[in-house]
Design an enzyme around this catalytic site. Structure first.
Site: not given
Ligand code: ATP
Ligand code: LTN
Length: 335
Positions: A117, A199, A202
């Protein structure tokens, strides 16, 4: 560490930072309803976690309510488990601060989610993103959870939670129960339909199937799903050589409750042109009732409000008990 019913405790949460997708559903969420009878279950909406990445306030509010409706639509009966919003129970933030002081810089630096992130949000590598696992540990430890059902990517966070809890227990005695991650055998890591080496997430909407998406859009995504460029062109589970097809097998197996071998047998001798739409149809069928029920529940805001109010009250009663013990142990003067 006692609880009223003496059942084992299960707890999990999902961030309302986007719409729910098939990975969230087939990985953890679809297994939760079956656990309600056997365990004391707490399922929450991890809104505190979402602001580690910038959120639009109105959108966050809407998504939080949508996620609550989807939890119920997926079979989480609020009469039989505790459904609540994380920010409604202040003990989460309060315990997180204490645990921040028992979590080491070095262990936080090793977290893959932090690395991912921070690479994706290079202009906002904030302290919350870094200390996130301490908040997640607080979420779990407040309820003395035995099991934490999550997808594969969250295993590392449950492990650091155990390390922090053990460190605390070694100093102050048996305050916290050490939780175990609970990871499904099939569906724990659903991959993107457009890039099967990543993976499903969203943040990559092209390869992601959302729970509330229209059936025709879902079918289109499956028809376009990336398959593999090997010459074999048969439906065989081999994640390294055939990541695209293997992911579709995993999705079909998780959606129908079959094993990988069952799926291989069912599509033996049939090409991808038959297999891909069949996976799409299976997914549409499991998502249809969830979408319809979510929409129905979203029209009844008063009901949803009554659910999260009652949930926060029940959750706070348990969480505050643990928090009080912790405050006492570390030496805070009783108020
Ligand atoms: P992000 O896009 O920020 O990575 P996410 O899509 O992973 O978010 P989360 O809210 O972080 O969604 O995850 C909620 C739950 O769903 C967690 O238990 C997580 O392990 C699980 N999960 C997320 N993606 C997948 C996936 N592709 N396959 C299986 N489980 C998943
Ligand atoms: N980190 C998780 C969400 C989450 C969670 C939790 C899951 C926050 N607190 C406690 C299980 C238990 C995620 O990003 N999916």
């Amino acid at each position: 560490m006692e609880n009223e019913t003496q059942k084992k405790v299960m707890l999990s949460g999902i961030q309302p930072s986007g719409e729910l997708h098939l990975g969230n559903y087939l990985g953890p969420l679809q297994h939760w309803p079956a656990m309600i009878e056997a365990y004391d279950c707490y399922f929450f909406l991890a809104d505190l976690h979402t602001i580690t990445v910038r959120q639009d306030p109105a959108v966050l509010r809407r998504r939080t309510l949508n996620l609550l409706a989807s939890y119920i639509a997926c079979g989480l009966d609020p009469e039989k488990c505790v459904l609540f919003v994380q920010s409604h129970v202040p003990a989460h933030s309060q315990l997180a601060w204490v645990l921040d002081c028992y979590t080491m810089f070095g262990e936080l630096s090793r977290m893959t989610q932090f690395k991912d992130k921070s690479a994706r949000n290079a202009d906002n590598i904030n302290a919350g993103l870094f200390t996130y696992p301490a908040l997640m540990a607080a979420d779990i430890l407040l309820y003395q959870a035995d099991f934490v059902p999550v997808g594969e990517d969250q295993k590392q966070h449950v492990e650091i939670c155990r390390d922090v809890a053990s460190r605390f227990n070694n100093i102050y005695g048996e305050i916290f129960k050490l939780p175990e991650p609970y990871i499904a055998k099939v569906g724990a890591r659903i991959m993107s339909l457009s890039a099967p080496e990543s993976k499903m997430s969203k943040s990559m909407p092209e390869g992601c199937v959302f729970l509330l998406e229209k059936p025709e859009d879902i079918l289109r995504k499956f028809k376009r799903a990336v398959t593999d460029s090997d010459n074999e062109r048969c439906v065989r589970y081999a994640p390294r050589e055939k990541p695209g097809v293997s992911n579709l097998i995993q999705i079909y197996a998780a959606a129908t409750g079959n094993t990988y071998e069952d799926v291989e047998r069912e599509f033996d001798g049939k090409g991808y042109g038959v297999f891909k739409p069949a996976v799409g149809e299976a997914v549409v069928e499991i998502l249809r009732p969830i979408r319809e029920e979510t929409e129905r529940l979203l029209a009844d805001k008063a009901y949803l409000e009554s659910v999260y109010r009652a949930g926060a009250e029940r959750a706070a009663a348990v969480a505050n008990k643990t928090l009080r013990k912790v405050y006492k142990k570390v030496g805070f003067l009783a108020p």
